[in-house]
Design a protein around this motif. Structure first.
Motif, PDB file in Angstrom:
ATOM      1  N   ALA A 241       0.848  -1.196   0.000  1.00 43.48           N
ATOM      2  CA  ALA A 241       0.000   0.000   0.000  1.00 43.48           C
ATOM      3  C   ALA A 241       0.880   1.241   0.000  1.00 43.48           C
ATOM      4  O   ALA A 241       1.995   1.229   0.532  1.00 43.48           O
ATOM      5  N   GLU A 242       0.355   2.283  -0.628  1.00 43.63           N
ATOM      6  CA  GLU A 242       1.039   3.578  -0.651  1.00 43.63           C
ATOM      7  C   GLU A 242       0.003   4.671  -0.422  1.00 43.63           C
ATOM      8  O   GLU A 242      -1.017   4.720  -1.106  1.00 43.63           O
ATOM      9  N   LYS A 248       3.523  13.916   1.322  1.00 46.06           N
ATOM     10  CA  LYS A 248       4.416  12.925   1.923  1.00 46.06           C
ATOM     11  C   LYS A 248       3.915  11.525   1.609  1.00 46.06           C
ATOM     12  O   LYS A 248       2.729  11.243   1.738  1.00 46.06           O
ATOM     13  N   VAL A 249       4.835  10.644   1.200  1.00 47.20           N
ATOM     14  CA  VAL A 249       4.470   9.294   0.797  1.00 47.20           C
ATOM     15  C   VAL A 249       4.779   8.301   1.918  1.00 47.20           C
ATOM     16  O   VAL A 249       5.905   8.277   2.447  1.00 47.20           O
ATOM     17  N   GLU A 250       3.779   7.501   2.288  1.00 45.10           N
ATOM     18  CA  GLU A 250       3.936   6.426   3.266  1.00 45.10           C
ATOM     19  C   GLU A 250       3.717   5.097   2.540  1.00 45.10           C
ATOM     20  O   GLU A 250       2.732   4.937   1.813  1.00 45.10           O
ATOM     21  N   GLU A 251       4.631   4.143   2.750  1.00 44.80           N
ATOM     22  CA  GLU A 251       4.550   2.856   2.063  1.00 44.80           C
ATOM     23  C   GLU A 251       4.488   1.710   3.074  1.00 44.80           C
ATOM     24  O   GLU A 251       5.008   1.821   4.184  1.00 44.80           O
ATOM     25  N   ALA A 252       3.854   0.611   2.659  1.00 41.63           N
ATOM     26  CA  ALA A 252       3.771  -0.586   3.490  1.00 41.63           C
ATOM     27  C   ALA A 252       3.874  -1.812   2.597  1.00 41.63           C
ATOM     28  O   ALA A 252       3.216  -1.885   1.557  1.00 41.63           O
ATOM     29  N   TYR A 253       4.706  -2.767   3.004  1.00 37.52           N
ATOM     30  CA  TYR A 253       4.885  -4.007   2.260  1.00 37.52           C
ATOM     31  C   TYR A 253       4.762  -5.182   3.223  1.00 37.52           C
ATOM     32  O   TYR A 253       5.370  -5.176   4.294  1.00 37.52           O
ATOM     33  N   TYR A 254       3.984  -6.190   2.833  1.00 35.48           N
ATOM     34  CA  TYR A 254       3.820  -7.370   3.671  1.00 35.48           C
ATOM     35  C   TYR A 254       4.982  -8.323   3.441  1.00 35.48           C
ATOM     36  O   TYR A 254       5.371  -8.598   2.302  1.00 35.48           O
ATOM     37  N   ALA A 263       4.356  -9.598   8.761  1.00 34.60           N
ATOM     38  CA  ALA A 263       4.093  -8.245   9.247  1.00 34.60           C
ATOM     39  C   ALA A 263       4.349  -7.259   8.117  1.00 34.60           C
ATOM     40  O   ALA A 263       4.807  -7.630   7.027  1.00 34.60           O
ATOM     41  N   TYR A 264       4.038  -5.976   8.392  1.00 35.55           N
ATOM     42  CA  TYR A 264       4.202  -4.917   7.391  1.00 35.55           C
ATOM     43  C   TYR A 264       5.414  -4.052   7.730  1.00 35.55           C
ATOM     44  O   TYR A 264       5.628  -3.674   8.888  1.00 35.55           O
ATOM     45  N   TYR A 265       6.186  -3.729   6.679  1.00 32.06           N
ATOM     46  CA  TYR A 265       7.407  -2.951   6.827  1.00 32.06           C
ATOM     47  C   TYR A 265       7.419  -1.824   5.797  1.00 32.06           C
ATOM     48  O   TYR A 265       6.779  -1.928   4.739  1.00 32.06           O
ATOM     49  N   ASP A 266       8.148  -0.742   6.111  1.00 31.63           N
ATOM     50  CA  ASP A 266       8.296   0.339   5.137  1.00 31.63           C
ATOM     51  C   ASP A 266       9.392  -0.021   4.141  1.00 31.63           C
ATOM     52  O   ASP A 266       9.955  -1.128   4.188  1.00 31.63           O
ATOM     53  N   HIS A 267       9.732   0.913   3.234  1.00 36.91           N
ATOM     54  CA  HIS A 267      10.686   0.587   2.164  1.00 36.91           C
ATOM     55  C   HIS A 267      12.092   0.325   2.704  1.00 36.91           C
ATOM     56  O   HIS A 267      12.919  -0.283   2.017  1.00 36.91           O
ATOM     57  N   ASN A 268      12.376   0.759   3.946  1.00 36.68           N
ATOM     58  CA  ASN A 268      13.682   0.506   4.559  1.00 36.68           C
ATOM     59  C   ASN A 268      13.721  -0.826   5.304  1.00 36.68           C
ATOM     60  O   ASN A 268      14.780  -1.212   5.823  1.00 36.68           O
ATOM     61  N   GLY A 269      12.573  -1.502   5.397  1.00 42.61           N
ATOM     62  CA  GLY A 269      12.529  -2.754   6.128  1.00 42.61           C
ATOM     63  C   GLY A 269      12.262  -2.582   7.606  1.00 42.61           C
ATOM     64  O   GLY A 269      12.458  -3.519   8.392  1.00 42.61           O
ATOM     65  N   ASP A 270      11.794  -1.400   8.028  1.00 44.24           N
ATOM     66  CA  ASP A 270      11.452  -1.145   9.422  1.00 44.24           C
ATOM     67  C   ASP A 270       9.976  -1.453   9.648  1.00 44.24           C
ATOM     68  O   ASP A 270       9.119  -1.100   8.825  1.00 44.24           O
TER      69      ASP A 270
END
Length: 442
Positions: A241-242, A248-254, A263-270
């Motif tokens: 999701a973006e 400002k852009v917020e991203e989430a990757y499962y 779990a979900y992490y941002d583009h840096n893997g946090d």
């Protein structure tokens, strides 16, 4: 009278004209006119067109008899279940004839409890142009809090419910929209399912409230749609999701930690969410994760609305966070069950317990770490385990990504995360480049 003078007058005029230079120009200009006149004069076959007599005839023609033909081809249609909808009302809205709907309702093999459709679910029906009903399917909750895929079909003129194993296929779906007015209304207008809206709100809840988005902000999401025989029957997890808010852009990757949790992490893997400080059963492994599975008792496709912890009977169950008990009772499906309301709109469920902790009752305040009960196999269960659910606004979400502690990624996991997130980043970038709202089922 001197006639000789009269004869010489034309001769002098011609001579005078021939000697004047402007006279030649006049003659040259007049030559085409003379030519046309000459051509008209000598054109052969020029005759006067005779008058044509016109007679008007009016005759009334009989049209051929119109015979209405309807296709006998069967096709599936879907309709979302709205608040207050009954099955009869939904069938009518989908074009099923009133008499046909009444015949189905009077001879349906389904129990009245299963006939109660859940608001937000999707009813699929198979009909033809004549409004004849051949089958229907929908997801419904059973007494165990899990979702059952109900498949009903007409065979040989008789209605029957199918309890055979059903194969559902996960298919990625992409949606992109610009907020115009209210967030909820914009997401609903873009046909983003209620389950996805709940997941989006929970995924980003530690960073911002989804309801805080303003007009002009954008949402792009990729999620799984569960297909049965080519038609959508349910919604799976959000894959990526973006959200663009105020530029400002917020991203989430499962990212899946194993076959049962992620779990979900941002583009840096946090990790996007911190989760609770502890698990309800210390040191236990998740034996069955959130999502679709084949139910071990009923042998039907079911939506597992929580996670199962494998642990011996009598293993203590502790509250993972502060909350207030809203339910402490024995039910047919869950067995001995406790439900706890936490801050915000989050509720946790603990099922199949062998027994309750002393003093457990509705209204009891709990602190993180307080004893809730003990692992067991009461209710509809195949063996000792804890069934643990997390609900947001009564909508089940994946506990491993919404509430349980999210572990940091190891170097090897970060490498695997980068490979998977890059593929999703490409999809989100494509959605970002499209200036209009899109809805695509791949």
């Amino acid at each position: 009278m001197n006639y000789r003078k009269l004869i010489t007058i034309p001769q002098k005029c011609v001579e005078r004209a021939l000697n004047h230079h402007l006279s030649w120009l006049g003659v040259a200009a007049a030559l085409p006119l003379f030519g046309m006149v000459t051509a008209f004069a000598i054109a052969p076959g020029s005759q006067r067109t005779p008058a044509v007599e016109v007679e008007q005839v009016v005759q009334q023609l009989a049209l051929p008899a119109f015979k209405e033909t309807r296709s006998t081809t069967r096709y599936w249609r879907e309709e979302p279940v709205r608040r207050g909808d009954s099955l009869a009302r939904l069938l009518n809205r989908l074009g099923v004839g009133g008499e046909e709907a009444r015949r189905f309702l009077s001879s349906s093999p389904l129990s009245q409890e299963l006939m109660k459709l859940k608001s937000g679910a999707t009813l699929s029906v198979e009909t033809n142009d004549a409004g004849e009903l051949f089958g229907l399917r929908f997801l419904n909750d059973d007494e165990n809090g899990e979702q059952l895929l109900v498949v009903v079909e007409k065979v040989g003129g008789e209605w029957r419910a199918s309890a055979d194993e059903v194969d559902a296929v996960a298919q990625p779906t992409m949606k992109s929209l610009t907020i115009d007015g209210g967030v909820a209304a914009s997401l609903a207008a873009a046909q983003v399912p209620a389950e996805v809206r709940t997941q989006l709100a929970e995924i980003f809840s530690d960073r911002f409230e989804l309801s805080s988005l303003k007009s002009g902000d954008r949402v792009a999401v990729v999620y799984d749609t569960m297909l049965y025989q080519g038609s959508p029957v349910a919604v799976g997890n959000v894959l990526a999701a973006e959200v663009t808010r105020g530029g400002k852009v917020e991203e989430a990757y499962y990212f899946a930690h194993d076959s049962e949790s992620g779990a979900y992490y941002d583009h840096n893997g946090d990790a996007l969410k911190q989760g609770f400080g502890q698990q309800p059963v210390a040191g236990a492994r998740i034996s069955s994760g959130f999502g679709f599975r084949r139910h071990p008792v009923l042998h039907t496709l079911r939506m597992h609305a929580g996670v199962d912890y494998a642990a011996p009977t009598g293993t203590p169950i502790h509250a993972p966070a502060d909350g207030v008990v809203t339910t402490a009772e024995t039910q047919n499906g869950y067995g001995n069950v406790v439900m706890v309301r936490h801050k915000g709109k989050l509720t946790t469920v603990y099922g199949h317990m062998s027994r309750f902790a002393a003093g457990m009752r509705t209204g009891k305040a709990l602190k993180a770490g307080d004893l809730i009960g003990y692992v067991g196999s009461t209710g509809r269960s195949t063996g000792p385990h804890l069934h643990f659910e997390v609900r947001v606004n009564e909508q089940p979400v994946d506990p491993s990504s919404a509430a349980l502690p999210n572990p940091g990624l190891s170097p090897s996991q970060k490498l695997a995360f980068r490979e998977k997130s890059d593929a999703m980043t490409g999809r989100l970038a494509m959605l970002r480049s499209i200036p209009v709202n899109v809805a695509q089922l791949d």
